[in-house]
Design a protein around this motif. Structure first.
Motif, PDB file in Angstrom:
ATOM      1  N   VAL A 148      11.378  -2.411 -30.780  1.00 37.02           N
ATOM      2  CA  VAL A 148      10.099  -2.257 -31.477  1.00 37.02           C
ATOM      3  C   VAL A 148       9.103  -1.520 -30.590  1.00 37.02           C
ATOM      4  CG1 VAL A 148       8.118  -3.501 -32.431  1.00 37.02           C
ATOM      5  CG2 VAL A 148      10.428  -4.279 -32.944  1.00 37.02           C
ATOM      6  N   SER A 149       9.057  -1.885 -29.309  1.00 35.12           N
ATOM      7  CA  SER A 149       8.112  -1.255 -28.389  1.00 35.12           C
ATOM      8  C   SER A 149       8.384   0.231 -28.231  1.00 35.12           C
ATOM      9  CB  SER A 149       8.176  -1.940 -27.017  1.00 35.12           C
ATOM     10  OG  SER A 149       9.367  -1.596 -26.334  1.00 35.12           O
ATOM     11  N   GLN A 150       9.617   0.645 -28.519  1.00 30.39           N
ATOM     12  CA  GLN A 150      10.005   2.054 -28.415  1.00 30.39           C
ATOM     13  C   GLN A 150       9.985   2.758 -29.776  1.00 30.39           C
ATOM     14  OE1 GLN A 150      13.880   1.480 -26.713  1.00 30.39           O
ATOM     15  NE2 GLN A 150      13.101   1.057 -24.659  1.00 30.39           N
ATOM     16  N   ASN A 151       9.436   2.064 -30.788  1.00 24.99           N
ATOM     17  CA  ASN A 151       9.385   2.595 -32.161  1.00 24.99           C
ATOM     18  C   ASN A 151      10.773   2.842 -32.747  1.00 24.99           C
ATOM     19  OD1 ASN A 151       6.600   2.561 -32.047  1.00 24.99           O
ATOM     20  ND2 ASN A 151       6.441   4.689 -31.405  1.00 24.99           N
ATOM     21  N   ARG A 152      11.763   2.130 -32.255  1.00 26.41           N
ATOM     22  CA  ARG A 152      13.132   2.243 -32.782  1.00 26.41           C
ATOM     23  C   ARG A 152      13.344   1.093 -33.771  1.00 26.41           C
ATOM     24  NH1 ARG A 152      15.980   2.497 -27.006  1.00 26.41           N
ATOM     25  NH2 ARG A 152      17.910   2.280 -28.204  1.00 26.41           N
ATOM     26  N   TYR A 153      12.618   1.196 -34.887  1.00 21.39           N
ATOM     27  CA  TYR A 153      12.537   0.089 -35.826  1.00 21.39           C
ATOM     28  C   TYR A 153      13.870  -0.223 -36.504  1.00 21.39           C
ATOM     29  CZ  TYR A 153       7.549   1.016 -35.230  1.00 21.39           C
ATOM     30  OH  TYR A 153       6.311   1.218 -34.702  1.00 21.39           O
ATOM     31  N   GLU A 154      14.619   0.807 -36.869  1.00 18.46           N
ATOM     32  CA  GLU A 154      15.894   0.571 -37.558  1.00 18.46           C
ATOM     33  C   GLU A 154      16.865  -0.200 -36.663  1.00 18.46           C
ATOM     34  OE1 GLU A 154      16.786   0.866 -40.536  1.00 18.46           O
ATOM     35  OE2 GLU A 154      15.139   2.010 -41.387  1.00 18.46           O
ATOM     36  N   PHE A 174      13.431 -13.534 -40.116  1.00 19.57           N
ATOM     37  CA  PHE A 174      13.174 -12.973 -41.449  1.00 19.57           C
ATOM     38  C   PHE A 174      11.773 -12.363 -41.517  1.00 19.57           C
ATOM     39  CE2 PHE A 174      16.638 -15.721 -43.307  1.00 19.57           C
ATOM     40  CZ  PHE A 174      17.329 -14.682 -43.920  1.00 19.57           C
ATOM     41  N   MET A 175      10.792 -13.065 -40.943  1.00 15.91           N
ATOM     42  CA  MET A 175       9.416 -12.572 -40.983  1.00 15.91           C
ATOM     43  C   MET A 175       9.273 -11.249 -40.234  1.00 15.91           C
ATOM     44  SD  MET A 175       7.179 -14.427 -42.690  1.00 15.91           S
ATOM     45  CE  MET A 175       5.571 -14.368 -41.906  1.00 15.91           C
ATOM     46  N   ILE A 176       9.828 -11.201 -39.026  1.00 13.99           N
ATOM     47  CA  ILE A 176       9.714  -9.982 -38.223  1.00 13.99           C
ATOM     48  C   ILE A 176      10.444  -8.831 -38.905  1.00 13.99           C
ATOM     49  CG2 ILE A 176      10.220  -8.928 -35.990  1.00 13.99           C
ATOM     50  CD1 ILE A 176      10.133 -11.862 -34.866  1.00 13.99           C
ATOM     51  N   MET A 177      11.629  -9.122 -39.440  1.00 11.40           N
ATOM     52  CA  MET A 177      12.383  -8.087 -40.131  1.00 11.40           C
ATOM     53  C   MET A 177      11.608  -7.594 -41.354  1.00 11.40           C
ATOM     54  SD  MET A 177      16.389  -8.056 -41.265  1.00 11.40           S
ATOM     55  CE  MET A 177      16.250  -9.080 -42.725  1.00 11.40           C
ATOM     56  N   GLY A 178      10.925  -8.507 -42.042  1.00  8.11           N
ATOM     57  CA  GLY A 178      10.115  -8.106 -43.183  1.00  8.11           C
ATOM     58  C   GLY A 178       9.015  -7.139 -42.782  1.00  8.11           C
ATOM     59  N   HIS A 179       8.322  -7.442 -41.682  1.00  9.37           N
ATOM     60  CA  HIS A 179       7.262  -6.553 -41.207  1.00  9.37           C
ATOM     61  C   HIS A 179       7.827  -5.193 -40.789  1.00  9.37           C
ATOM     62  CE1 HIS A 179       3.992  -9.357 -41.489  1.00  9.37           C
ATOM     63  NE2 HIS A 179       4.586 -10.241 -40.720  1.00  9.37           N
ATOM     64  N   LEU A 180       8.986  -5.209 -40.151  1.00 13.45           N
ATOM     65  CA  LEU A 180       9.612  -3.950 -39.747  1.00 13.45           C
ATOM     66  C   LEU A 180       9.989  -3.115 -40.973  1.00 13.45           C
ATOM     67  CD1 LEU A 180      11.889  -5.179 -36.824  1.00 13.45           C
ATOM     68  CD2 LEU A 180       9.957  -3.616 -36.637  1.00 13.45           C
ATOM     69  N   GLY A 185       8.775   1.535 -44.637  1.00 17.10           N
ATOM     70  CA  GLY A 185       8.712   1.898 -46.048  1.00 17.10           C
ATOM     71  C   GLY A 185       9.799   1.292 -46.912  1.00 17.10           C
ATOM     72  N   GLN A 186      10.503   0.269 -46.415  1.00 14.77           N
ATOM     73  CA  GLN A 186      11.575  -0.383 -47.183  1.00 14.77           C
ATOM     74  C   GLN A 186      11.009  -1.656 -47.823  1.00 14.77           C
ATOM     75  OE1 GLN A 186      15.475  -0.280 -44.916  1.00 14.77           O
ATOM     76  NE2 GLN A 186      14.097   0.309 -43.254  1.00 14.77           N
ATOM     77  N   PHE A 187      10.211  -1.474 -48.862  1.00 17.28           N
ATOM     78  CA  PHE A 187       9.410  -2.577 -49.377  1.00 17.28           C
ATOM     79  C   PHE A 187      10.231  -3.618 -50.139  1.00 17.28           C
ATOM     80  CE2 PHE A 187       6.505   1.065 -48.955  1.00 17.28           C
ATOM     81  CZ  PHE A 187       5.672   0.527 -47.988  1.00 17.28           C
TER      82      PHE A 187
END
Length: 275
Positions: A148-154, A174-180, A185-187
């Motif tokens: 996350v800190s490296q913007n490598r969200y996937e 689950f919460m963190i994955m939801g925010h990611l 844009g994967q709503f």
């Protein structure tokens, strides 16, 4: 004439190199800060585990020795917590990753739960061999946080998916994955993750919207934050709030694609309801 033309080119080249060096320095500083933050959190979890263990022992057999040990460990937890807060302040406020890290690190319940799990694994080593051991589990969380800190969200999402395959009751994952998923844009995927988190602990549902509202409070001109908030309201069927958020985003940036698509989706849903 040629020398006159070369001068601005040389100056521009020098400026670009300086800018690149400054950006590199900022990135290195950010990486170092996250590295220290991760080390801090590792120590913090260990000391919290020791604190929980000592507290349990003290409850069974009170003694001056255990009381001193409890006070000493509690003080270390306090110092590490304060150090963590200082490290967070050194990170750029506008960074989305930093906002998510703040959320993760502020999840006191998850952290204490992890500390208790480590304590239980120490008391029963065989338990750590079933499924994903607590130490490895914590390391996976740290690895995801680093992505996350490296913007490598996937990549971070993939790690949380792996964690949830082993520990499907991990509501914070689950919460963190939801925010990611929201950030990428994967709503629909985010909605499923938030729903699962709320099924495990209903309190999680009340923490989602404020997370995005706080981003707007810190930067009222962040059109992307308004657009993401609009989608959060859309998930919860708060149509008027969703419309307001999308329109706020468009008032800042009329071409914001996220807000435009969100508003289109909202109007489509409303027209279907009116049929």
């Amino acid at each position: 004439m040629r020398r006159i033309l070369l001068l601005p080119i040389i100056l521009y080249s020098f400026y670009s190199q300086s800018l690149t060096a400054a950006e590199t320095s900022a990135q290195d500083f950010r990486k170092d800060t996250f590295r220290m933050l991760n080390a801090n959190r590792s120590l913090l979890v260990k000391y919290e585990a020791a604190y929980e263990r000592t507290k349990a022992e003290y409850a069974k057999n009170p003694s001056d020795r255990l009381k001193r040990e409890l006070d000493k460990t509690g003080y270390k937890v306090k110092v590490l917590t304060e150090e963590s807060a200082k490290l967070l302040q050194q990170l750029p406020e506008e960074t989305q990753a930093n906002e998510l890290v703040k959320y993760v690190l502020a999840a006191e319940n998850a952290r204490k739960k992890m500390a208790v799990n480590i304590m239980l694994d120490e008391q029963n080593p065989a338990a750590g061999n079933r499924g994903l051991g607590t130490q490895q589990y914590y390391q996976w969380h740290e690895q995801a946080l680093e992505r996350v800190s490296q913007n490598r969200y996937e990549e971070a999402i993939k790690i949380y998916e792996d964690i949830l395959l082993i520990r499907p009751d991990d509501d914070q994952a689950f919460m963190i994955m939801g925010h990611l998923c929201v950030m990428t844009g994967q709503f629909k995927r985010a909605e499923r993750a938030f729903y699962n988190a709320a099924q495990i602990d209903p309190q999680n549902m009340r923490e989602i919207t404020p997370f995005y509202e706080n981003q707007i409070l810190k930067n009222p001109n962040d059109d992307a934050a308004y657009a993401r908030l609009g989608y959060i309201h859309l998930m919860f069927k708060n149509t008027q709030s969703a419309q307001d958020a999308f329109q706020d985003a468009l008032s800042i940036s009329p071409d914001n694609p996220l807000a435009l698509s969100g508003l289109e989706e909202l109007l489509g849903d409303l027209s279907q309801q009116n049929l």
